[in-house]
Scaffold this motif. Structure first.
Motif, PDB file in Angstrom:
ATOM      1  N   TYR A  69       0.515  -1.068   0.269  1.00 20.18           N
ATOM      2  CA  TYR A  69      -0.430  -0.583   0.146  1.00 20.18           C
ATOM      3  C   TYR A  69       1.117   0.987  -0.336  1.00 20.18           C
ATOM      4  CZ  TYR A  69      -2.731   3.624   2.098  1.00 20.18           C
ATOM      5  OH  TYR A  69      -3.309   4.813   2.545  1.00 20.18           O
ATOM      6  N   GLU A  70       2.347   1.213   0.810  1.00 15.16           N
ATOM      7  CA  GLU A  70       2.617   2.670   0.575  1.00 15.16           C
ATOM      8  C   GLU A  70       3.180   2.631  -0.275  1.00 15.16           C
ATOM      9  OE1 GLU A  70       4.716   1.904   4.207  1.00 15.16           O
ATOM     10  OE2 GLU A  70       2.957   2.636   5.649  1.00 15.16           O
ATOM     11  N   GLU A  71       4.226   1.314  -1.142  1.00 17.53           N
ATOM     12  CA  GLU A  71       4.385   1.608  -2.117  1.00 17.53           C
ATOM     13  C   GLU A  71       3.708   2.299  -2.954  1.00 17.53           C
ATOM     14  OE1 GLU A  71       7.475   0.745  -4.748  1.00 17.53           O
ATOM     15  OE2 GLU A  71       7.728   1.484  -2.261  1.00 17.53           O
ATOM     16  N   PHE A  72       2.480   1.752  -3.256  1.00 18.35           N
ATOM     17  CA  PHE A  72       1.517   2.418  -4.524  1.00 18.35           C
ATOM     18  C   PHE A  72       0.870   3.626  -3.453  1.00 18.35           C
ATOM     19  CE2 PHE A  72       1.884  -1.680  -5.862  1.00 18.35           C
ATOM     20  CZ  PHE A  72       1.110  -1.649  -6.974  1.00 18.35           C
ATOM     21  N   ILE A  73       1.007   4.774  -3.622  1.00 14.88           N
ATOM     22  CA  ILE A  73       1.094   5.934  -2.502  1.00 14.88           C
ATOM     23  C   ILE A  73       1.527   6.490  -2.827  1.00 14.88           C
ATOM     24  CG2 ILE A  73      -1.637   4.766  -1.280  1.00 14.88           C
ATOM     25  CD1 ILE A  73       0.611   5.923   0.923  1.00 14.88           C
ATOM     26  N   ARG A  74       3.047   6.410  -3.203  1.00 18.22           N
ATOM     27  CA  ARG A  74       3.837   6.783  -2.567  1.00 18.22           C
ATOM     28  C   ARG A  74       4.281   8.811  -3.764  1.00 18.22           C
ATOM     29  NH1 ARG A  74       8.628   3.925  -5.566  1.00 18.22           N
ATOM     30  NH2 ARG A  74       7.570   3.759  -7.478  1.00 18.22           N
ATOM     31  N   ASN A  75       3.060   7.837  -4.834  1.00 20.38           N
ATOM     32  CA  ASN A  75       3.240   9.036  -5.893  1.00 20.38           C
ATOM     33  C   ASN A  75       1.822  10.579  -4.962  1.00 20.38           C
ATOM     34  OD1 ASN A  75       5.377   8.524  -7.612  1.00 20.38           O
ATOM     35  ND2 ASN A  75       4.258   7.734  -8.992  1.00 20.38           N
ATOM     36  N   TYR A  76       1.045   9.560  -4.745  1.00 23.17           N
ATOM     37  CA  TYR A  76      -0.268  10.007  -4.116  1.00 23.17           C
ATOM     38  C   TYR A  76      -1.356   9.495  -4.096  1.00 23.17           C
ATOM     39  CZ  TYR A  76      -4.435  13.132  -3.930  1.00 23.17           C
ATOM     40  OH  TYR A  76      -5.507  13.450  -4.139  1.00 23.17           O
ATOM     41  N   LYS A  77      -1.605   9.692  -2.362  1.00 19.78           N
ATOM     42  CA  LYS A  77      -2.741   9.174  -1.210  1.00 19.78           C
ATOM     43  C   LYS A  77      -3.936   9.650  -1.776  1.00 19.78           C
ATOM     44  CE  LYS A  77      -3.836   8.309   3.348  1.00 19.78           C
ATOM     45  NZ  LYS A  77      -5.064   8.649   3.722  1.00 19.78           N
ATOM     46  N   PRO A  78      -5.341   8.604  -2.171  1.00 21.95           N
ATOM     47  CA  PRO A  78      -6.189   9.171  -2.252  1.00 21.95           C
ATOM     48  C   PRO A  78      -7.137   9.373  -1.887  1.00 21.95           C
ATOM     49  CG  PRO A  78      -5.711   6.592  -4.178  1.00 21.95           C
ATOM     50  CD  PRO A  78      -4.067   7.210  -2.837  1.00 21.95           C
ATOM     51  N   GLU A  79      -7.975  10.395  -1.728  1.00 21.26           N
ATOM     52  CA  GLU A  79      -9.053  10.877  -0.710  1.00 21.26           C
ATOM     53  C   GLU A  79     -10.402  10.867  -0.982  1.00 21.26           C
ATOM     54  OE1 GLU A  79      -8.014  16.090  -0.249  1.00 21.26           O
ATOM     55  OE2 GLU A  79      -6.214  14.673  -0.375  1.00 21.26           O
ATOM     56  N   GLN A  80     -11.026  11.554   0.026  1.00 21.25           N
ATOM     57  CA  GLN A  80     -12.186  11.743  -0.033  1.00 21.25           C
ATOM     58  C   GLN A  80     -12.641  12.710  -1.494  1.00 21.25           C
ATOM     59  OE1 GLN A  80     -15.246  12.337   3.154  1.00 21.25           O
ATOM     60  NE2 GLN A  80     -16.295  11.491   2.358  1.00 21.25           N
ATOM     61  N   GLY A  81     -13.695  13.184  -2.271  1.00 24.80           N
ATOM     62  CA  GLY A  81     -13.824  13.790  -3.373  1.00 24.80           C
ATOM     63  C   GLY A  81     -13.258  13.583  -3.733  1.00 24.80           C
ATOM     64  N   ASP A  82     -12.126  12.042  -4.895  1.00 22.83           N
ATOM     65  CA  ASP A  82     -11.180  12.029  -5.084  1.00 22.83           C
ATOM     66  C   ASP A  82     -12.153  11.465  -6.786  1.00 22.83           C
ATOM     67  OD1 ASP A  82      -8.857  13.358  -4.806  1.00 22.83           O
ATOM     68  OD2 ASP A  82      -8.280  12.178  -4.360  1.00 22.83           O
ATOM     69  N   ILE A  83     -10.952  11.481  -7.911  1.00 22.35           N
ATOM     70  CA  ILE A  83     -12.114  10.607  -9.070  1.00 22.35           C
ATOM     71  C   ILE A  83     -11.445   9.677  -9.170  1.00 22.35           C
ATOM     72  CG2 ILE A  83     -13.691  10.756 -11.101  1.00 22.35           C
ATOM     73  CD1 ILE A  83     -14.112  13.562 -11.005  1.00 22.35           C
ATOM     74  N   VAL A  84     -11.921   8.645  -9.602  1.00 22.08           N
ATOM     75  CA  VAL A  84     -10.855   7.131  -9.941  1.00 22.08           C
ATOM     76  C   VAL A  84     -11.658   6.871 -11.288  1.00 22.08           C
ATOM     77  CG1 VAL A  84      -9.849   6.724  -7.606  1.00 22.08           C
ATOM     78  CG2 VAL A  84     -12.156   5.491  -8.662  1.00 22.08           C
ATOM     79  N   LEU A  85     -10.625   6.711 -11.861  1.00 22.74           N
ATOM     80  CA  LEU A  85     -10.976   6.276 -13.701  1.00 22.74           C
ATOM     81  C   LEU A  85      -9.704   4.998 -14.479  1.00 22.74           C
ATOM     82  CD1 LEU A  85     -12.149   8.858 -16.250  1.00 22.74           C
ATOM     83  CD2 LEU A  85      -9.833   7.657 -17.440  1.00 22.74           C
ATOM     84  N   SER A  86     -10.913   4.803 -15.270  1.00 20.17           N
ATOM     85  CA  SER A  86      -9.774   3.590 -15.584  1.00 20.17           C
ATOM     86  C   SER A  86      -9.412   3.600 -16.768  1.00 20.17           C
ATOM     87  CB  SER A  86     -10.769   2.361 -15.979  1.00 20.17           C
ATOM     88  OG  SER A  86     -12.425   2.703 -16.570  1.00 20.17           O
TER      89      SER A  86
END
Length: 420
Positions: A69-86
């Motif tokens: 998890y910590e490796e995959f949020i190295r660039n940015y930690k998603p937060e409430q109000g964000d949008i995830v896109l495929s």
């Protein structure tokens, strides 16, 4: 050109609206391009398959350890109000993050952070006009995808902030109303399933039919005043060749384990092939022997949408013979009480043509519960009523979705203004 509007690369919009590239107004963060190791417990990892229109569901995702998890949020930690896109497969689909729970994004996804009004941006990304732009920007002949650059270049219409907020509120109100209806349908379907299990087996008796004693039978415990009969005692096999003038041929769909009776499945049958079909009339039943992962022992449907139709003679078709309530047995077969018996009778798995080696005698000798017709009808009446309520709510959902779509189209193009 309509007065007060201007032509842009996304079409006609109000003059005071702006158009900006997504990457210029929002932070677009790509995923970490490496294959993760999943864990039984830990932090949710959102993959392409988890991204669907609506709020992001973190309950059904795969998990990763704290280290991953910590490796995959190295660039940015998603937060409430964000949008995830495929980006790949179901590319360009987005979900809104309405939870403050910690999670990370997996391969072929991006997360979008928009400080001003992320709900407005979410609706814009899921709009019909944006879907067309995304389709044009995708690449690949088979498994299409959307590049990070193309995502950042997506043109976003930007009304004044006050109008963005009002648009988001209106569309959110539609979503909340639809979600309430969907929750009601889910609740009633759960109730219906429970009632079918208890009423169709006699575990729950209706007023006027109560008995304390039960009897043990080959298919389980049933009330002492009920009987167990074979299918061919209650139903008559249909073996007659159909009328050659009949053009409707219904084909089995795995949807809900029953026939999806729609004109789009109809075929025209040449006269020389007519002997391969039997004629079904409204209210008749048919058993599909086809192999299916979803319905491994076939399924039984009742023909409800046509007065007459042809079905292939490889199905076992039958009509009510003994005094019985057709609706009762429609619910009985729908609840798949025959699965265990059919499973034990299947011979040598599947034939070369994809059908199970289940003979006609084996099928028709299968046992079913047989209450008296009066009680059958009372049980069917209750289940029919609940089914009607569910269908009514589903119709409401369909109508609401159409109205929401129309409202979304007009609001996000400025055809309807809410800046007053």
């Amino acid at each position: 050109m309509k007065k007060g509007y201007k032509q842009t690369k996304i079409g006609m919009i109000p003059e005071e609206w702006e158009v900006a590239n997504l990457g210029d107004v929002a932070k677009v963060v790509d995923c970490l391009h490496q294959t993760p190791t999943f864990s039984e417990e830990g932090f949710p990892m959102v993959r392409v398959s988890d991204i669907k229109p609506g709020n992001l569901n973190l309950e059904t995702t795969l998990k990763v350890s704290k280290t991953v998890y910590e490796e995959f949020i190295r660039n940015y930690k998603p937060e409430q109000g964000d949008i995830v896109l495929s980006r790949v497969g179901s590319y360009g689909v987005s979900s809104f993050v309405n939870s403050d729970r910690d999670f990370c994004i997996g391969q072929n996804t991006v997360v979008i952070h928009f400080q001003k009004n992320s709900k407005y941006l979410y609706y814009t990304l899921n709009s019909e006009q944006m879907r067309k732009i995304i389709e044009e920007d995708s690449y690949g002949s088979g498994y299409k995808s959307l590049s990070l650059l193309k995502i950042k270049q997506l043109p976003i219409p930007l009304p004044p902030l006050s109008e963005q907020k009002k648009i988001a509120v209106i569309l959110s109100t539609w979503d909340e109303a639809i979600e309430k209806l969907e929750s009601l349908v889910a609740l009633k379907e759960k109730r219906k399933k429970g009632l079918m299990q208890s009423l169709l087996t006699g575990k729950k008796r209706l007023k006027g039919f109560k008995t304390k004693a039960f009897q043990k039978t080959k298919i389980g415990m049933i009330p002492e005043d009920w009987e167990v009969k074979s299918i061919d005692e209650v139903f008559r096999p249909i073996k007659e060749t159909g009328d050659i003038k009949i053009k409707n041929v219904l084909t089995i769909s795995s949807r809900a384990g029953f026939l999806e009776q729609s004109d789009r499945f109809n075929k025209v049958i040449a006269g020389k092939n007519i002997e391969k079909y039997v004629l079904l009339k409204r209210g008749d039943f048919s058993y599909n022997k086809g192999n299916s992962k979803t319905f491994p022992y076939g399924c039984i449907f009742r023909m409800d949408n046509y007065d007459k139709a042809l079905v292939p003679n490889v199905y076992y078709s039958f009509s009510i013979h003994l005094e019985s309530d057709s609706d009762y047995y429609r619910h009985y077969f729908f609840n798949r009480f025959l699965d265990k018996q059919l499973s034990s009778k299947i011979n040598s798995s599947v034939r070369n043509d994809g059908l199970f080696n289940l003979s006609s005698d084996e099928f028709y000798s299968s046992l079913i519960i047989y209450p008296n017709k009066k009680e059958q009808s009372q049980i069917a009446k209750i289940l029919n009523l609940l089914e009607s309520e569910i269908n009514l709510h589903k119709d409401e959902i369909e109508k609401s979705n159409c109205k929401r779509k129309d409202s979304m189209q007009k609001l996000l193009t400025g055809q309807v203004r809410v800046n007053g």
